[in-house]
Scaffold this motif. Structure first.
Motif, PDB file in Angstrom:
ATOM      1  N   VAL A  24       0.852  -1.199   0.000  1.00 25.95           N
ATOM      2  CA  VAL A  24       0.000   0.000   0.000  1.00 25.95           C
ATOM      3  C   VAL A  24       0.886   1.247   0.000  1.00 25.95           C
ATOM      4  O   VAL A  24       0.617   2.232  -0.693  1.00 25.95           O
ATOM      5  N   LYS A  27       2.158   1.997  -3.394  1.00 27.87           N
ATOM      6  CA  LYS A  27       1.087   2.585  -4.212  1.00 27.87           C
ATOM      7  C   LYS A  27       0.896   4.067  -3.842  1.00 27.87           C
ATOM      8  O   LYS A  27       0.800   4.939  -4.715  1.00 27.87           O
ATOM      9  N   ALA A  28       0.877   4.323  -2.528  1.00 29.32           N
ATOM     10  CA  ALA A  28       0.645   5.703  -2.064  1.00 29.32           C
ATOM     11  C   ALA A  28       1.783   6.618  -2.497  1.00 29.32           C
ATOM     12  O   ALA A  28       1.547   7.734  -2.964  1.00 29.32           O
ATOM     13  N   ALA A  73      -4.894  -8.349  21.714  1.00 27.08           N
ATOM     14  CA  ALA A  73      -5.648  -7.262  21.071  1.00 27.08           C
ATOM     15  C   ALA A  73      -4.841  -6.679  19.909  1.00 27.08           C
ATOM     16  O   ALA A  73      -5.383  -6.372  18.851  1.00 27.08           O
ATOM     17  N   ARG A  74      -3.552  -6.540  20.120  1.00 27.83           N
ATOM     18  CA  ARG A  74      -2.683  -5.968  19.092  1.00 27.83           C
ATOM     19  C   ARG A  74      -2.634  -6.874  17.851  1.00 27.83           C
ATOM     20  O   ARG A  74      -2.693  -6.394  16.726  1.00 27.83           O
ATOM     21  N   ARG A  76      -4.928  -9.057  16.958  1.00 27.46           N
ATOM     22  CA  ARG A  76      -6.247  -9.014  16.303  1.00 27.46           C
ATOM     23  C   ARG A  76      -6.378  -7.744  15.474  1.00 27.46           C
ATOM     24  O   ARG A  76      -6.926  -7.755  14.376  1.00 27.46           O
ATOM     25  N   TYR A  77      -5.840  -6.664  16.014  1.00 27.75           N
ATOM     26  CA  TYR A  77      -5.917  -5.398  15.278  1.00 27.75           C
ATOM     27  C   TYR A  77      -5.103  -5.471  13.986  1.00 27.75           C
ATOM     28  O   TYR A  77      -5.532  -4.982  12.941  1.00 27.75           O
ATOM     29  N   GLN A  80      -7.023  -7.015  11.376  1.00 25.14           N
ATOM     30  CA  GLN A  80      -8.063  -6.107  10.872  1.00 25.14           C
ATOM     31  C   GLN A  80      -7.443  -5.095   9.890  1.00 25.14           C
ATOM     32  O   GLN A  80      -7.985  -4.830   8.825  1.00 25.14           O
ATOM     33  N   GLU A  81      -6.284  -4.581  10.253  1.00 32.71           N
ATOM     34  CA  GLU A  81      -5.611  -3.588   9.411  1.00 32.71           C
ATOM     35  C   GLU A  81      -5.104  -4.236   8.112  1.00 32.71           C
ATOM     36  O   GLU A  81      -5.113  -3.608   7.052  1.00 32.71           O
ATOM     37  N   ARG A  84      -7.939  -4.231   5.824  1.00 40.18           N
ATOM     38  CA  ARG A  84      -8.182  -2.891   5.261  1.00 40.18           C
ATOM     39  C   ARG A  84      -7.157  -2.587   4.168  1.00 40.18           C
ATOM     40  O   ARG A  84      -7.481  -1.982   3.155  1.00 40.18           O
ATOM     41  N   GLN A  87      -8.090  -4.153   1.057  1.00 38.05           N
ATOM     42  CA  GLN A  87      -9.159  -3.367   0.430  1.00 38.05           C
ATOM     43  C   GLN A  87      -8.571  -2.146  -0.284  1.00 38.05           C
ATOM     44  O   GLN A  87      -9.012  -1.783  -1.374  1.00 38.05           O
ATOM     45  N   ARG A  88      -7.558  -1.530   0.325  1.00 42.20           N
ATOM     46  CA  ARG A  88      -6.911  -0.372  -0.319  1.00 42.20           C
ATOM     47  C   ARG A  88      -6.222  -0.784  -1.627  1.00 42.20           C
ATOM     48  O   ARG A  88      -6.039   0.029  -2.516  1.00 42.20           O
ATOM     49  N   MET A 196       4.253   5.346   6.036  1.00 43.92           N
ATOM     50  CA  MET A 196       3.929   6.204   4.894  1.00 43.92           C
ATOM     51  C   MET A 196       3.001   7.347   5.282  1.00 43.92           C
ATOM     52  O   MET A 196       2.762   8.252   4.485  1.00 43.92           O
ATOM     53  N   ALA A 197       2.483   7.297   6.505  1.00 48.13           N
ATOM     54  CA  ALA A 197       1.574   8.358   6.944  1.00 48.13           C
ATOM     55  C   ALA A 197       2.273   9.709   7.029  1.00 48.13           C
ATOM     56  O   ALA A 197       1.623  10.742   7.142  1.00 48.13           O
TER      57      ALA A 197
END
Lengths: 208, 229
Positions: A24, A27-28, A73-74, A76-77, A80-81, A84, A87-88, A196-197
Motif C-alpha cells: 500500500v 502505491k501511495a 488485542a494488538r 487481532r488489530y 483487521q488492518e 483494510r 481493500q486499499r 507512509m503516513a
C-alpha cells in the motif's frame, strides 16, 4: 548519505513485500511522486518486526495477564488492518512468496532502485505481481522483473540466492543502524520517517 | 458503546493524557467533530506503558536514574518522541518528554467527569486542551486529584463532588472501562471505535471520516495530517 545509493535529494522508500502495508505504501508514494515531481526510489528492508513487549522483564501475574491480553488485542488489530490494506489494494487475497521468490523479488527491487527506476514504475510492477498470484515463486517473479526491465534478464541469469540473501541482510542491517525500525519507512536527507503516513510532512519538506 | 447516561455515541475515541500520540491527535479530533455531525465520546484508556516499552525515570537534567529498558526499547521510545515533538511543534505546541511514567488514571477519571458535567462541548475541549498542554509542558501533576479538581473549575465545569467520585464510583467506572476496552481489542491511543471497528492512530482519521460518510469510493491511505484538516 552516500552509502548504498541513498542520495540526499531523492525520497527512499523501504519496504518488505511480504506485508500489505508496504505494498500500500508503494502505491501511495507512487501517486505522491507523480503529483510532487519528486524522485522516489523503492528499496527492500527485511528485518523482523520489533516486539518491545517481548523484552519487558516478567512481572506479577496481573502484569503478565495484562501483557497477554494487550498482545492479543494488538495481533487481532493487525489482522483487521491487513484486511483494510487489502481493500486499499482492491485485492481479495493475501499473497505469499516461496523462499526463492521472496529473495528474488527483494533482490529485484534492489537492482531496480540501483538502476534509478522510479516508484511510479515500481508500483504497477509490484501491484501486478501480487494481484496475479497467491503464491509467488521465482518463475513468476522473474517474469515480472524482466517485463518491467528487460535489461535485468542478464543479471538474473547470474542470480545466486544465498549471495542475494546475504546482500539483503547486510543492507537491512545497515539501515537499522541508521535508525530504520520497520517497513514501510522513508528516508529523506538522512532523516527516517516511520510509516507512509508521514507523506504530508514530507510534502512540506520537499516543497521548494 | 455508551457513556454513563447510556447515550449512544457514533464515534468513540480512546485517549490517555500521558500519550504523546494522543496529545498531537486531540486537536485534530476536535476539528473532525466541528466539521461533521459526529459527537465524539471520549474514553480514557490508561496504558500500562511499562508492560510494552519498559520503565524509566529521569532527573530534570535528563539523566536516567532508574530504567529496565533495553536499547531497542529506548530507540523506539526516542523515535516516538522525536516524531511526536515534530508534529506538536507544527501545531504550535510544546512537548517536553515526561521524566517518569505517570499514572494517568485520575486524569482519565476527570475526563469521564468532565464529559458528564460539561455544559458545553467547548468546556470539555478547554479542559482537555488545558490538561494536555500543561502536562506536556511538565506543568500539570495528573496524579494529583486537587490539581484536576481546579482544572475542572478553571474551565467552568462543575467540580463539586469530583474528589469523592474519583475515589469511588469514578474509579470503579474507569477500571471497568479498561477491562471492556481491552476485551474489545483496544490496545493503544488514540483509538477510534466506530460500529465495532477499531482504528488505531491519528493516521486513520481520513479512513474514519470515510467510514462515517458511508465508505463511498476508494478507502483512503493512512496519513498524519500536517496542516489543519
Amino acid at each position: 548519505m552516500a552509502d548504498y545509493g541513498f542520495d540526499a535529494l531523492s525520497v527512499h522508500v523501504l519496504v518488505n513485500l511480504h506485508d500489505p502495508e508496504s505494498v500500500v505504501g508503494i502505491k501511495a508514494v507512487a501517486e505522491w511522486a507523480a503529483d510532487q515531481d519528486q524522485i522516489v526510489r523503492v528499496w527492500p528492508f527485511l528485518r523482523e518486526p520489533i516486539n518491545t513487549a517481548a523484552e519487558v522483564p516478567k512481572g506479577t501475574p496481573d502484569f503478565e495477564a495484562y501483557k497477554a491480553r494487550r498482545g492479543l488485542a494488538r495481533r487481532r488489530y493487525k489482522d483487521q488492518e491487513r484486511q483494510r490494506n487489502l481493500q486499499r489494494l482492491s485485492l481479495n487475497h493475501l499473497w505469499s512468496f516461496t523462499a526463492a521468490g521472496a529473495v528474488l523479488a527483494h533482490w529485484g527491487l534492489l537492482r531496480l532502485a540501483e538502476h534509478g527506476v522510479s516508484a511510479t514504475i515500481v508500483s504497477p510492477f509490484i501491484l501486478g505481481m501480487v494481484a496475479s498470484n497467491k503464491v509467488l515463486d521465482s518463475v513468476c517473479v522473474q517474469a515480472a522483473l524482466t517485463a518491467v526491465m528487460p535489461a535485468l534478464a542478464s543479471e538474473i541469469r547470474g542470480f545466486d540466492q544465498s549471495v542475494a540473501k546475504a546482500e539483503l541482510a547486510e543492507r537491512s542491517l545497515w539501515l537499522s543502524d541508521q535508525g530504520v525500525l520497520s517497513a514501510p519507512s522513508m528516508l529523506y536527507q538522512g532523516e527516517v520517517f516511520s510509516g507512509m503516513a508521514h507523506l504530508p510532512r514530507l510534502t512540506a519538506l520537499c516543497r521548494p | 458503546m455508551t457513556n454513563e447516561h447510556d447515550e449512544v455515541s457514533v464515534l468513540s475515541v480512546c485517549i490517555d493524557f500521558k500519550s504523546p500520540y494522543a496529545f498531537v491527535a486531540h486537536e485534530l479530533i476536535w476539528q473532525l467533530e466541528a466539521q461533521s455531525d459526529v459527537t465524539v465520546n471520549w474514553l480514557p484508556l490508561t496504558l500500562n506503558i511499562g508492560s510494552f516499552l519498559g520503565r524509566a525515570e529521569k532527573r530534570d537534567n535528563g539523566e536516567v536514574v532508574d530504567s529496565n529498558r533495553t536499547p531497542k526499547q529506548w530507540s523506539v521510545v526516542k523515535a516516538a518522541y522525536r516524531e511526536a515533538r515534530c508534529y506538536a511543534e507544527n501545531q504550535g505546541r510544546v512537548l517536553r518528554g515526561p521524566l517518569k511514567i505517570w499514572d494517568s488514571s485520575k486524569a482519565g477519571i476527570a475526563l469521564i467527569w468532565a464529559q458528564n458535567h460539561a455544559d458545553t462541548r467547548a468546556q470539555l475541549k478547554d479542559f482537555m486542551t488545558d490538561v494536555f498542554d500543561r502536562f506536556w509542558q511538565r506543568d500539570c501533576d495528573i496524579e494529583d486529584l486537587d490539581v484536576l479538581h481546579v482544572a475542572l473549575k478553571n474551565v467552568g465545569i462543575q467540580n463539586e463532588g469530583f474528589i469523592d467520585y474519583a475515589q469511588g464510583a469514578g474509579r470503579a467506572s474507569h477500571d471497568r472501562l479498561q477491562e471492556q476496552l481491552l476485551t474489545q481489542g483496544v490496545f493503544g491511543v488514540p483509538s477510534f471505535i466506530y460500529e465495532d471497528e477499531i482504528f488505531f492512530g491519528r493516521e486513520h482519521l481520513d479512513t474514519v471520516i470515510w467510514r462515517l460518510n458511508g465508505s463511498q469510493g476508494p478507502m483512503p491511505f493512512v496519513r498524519y495530517p500536517w496542516q489543519a484538516m
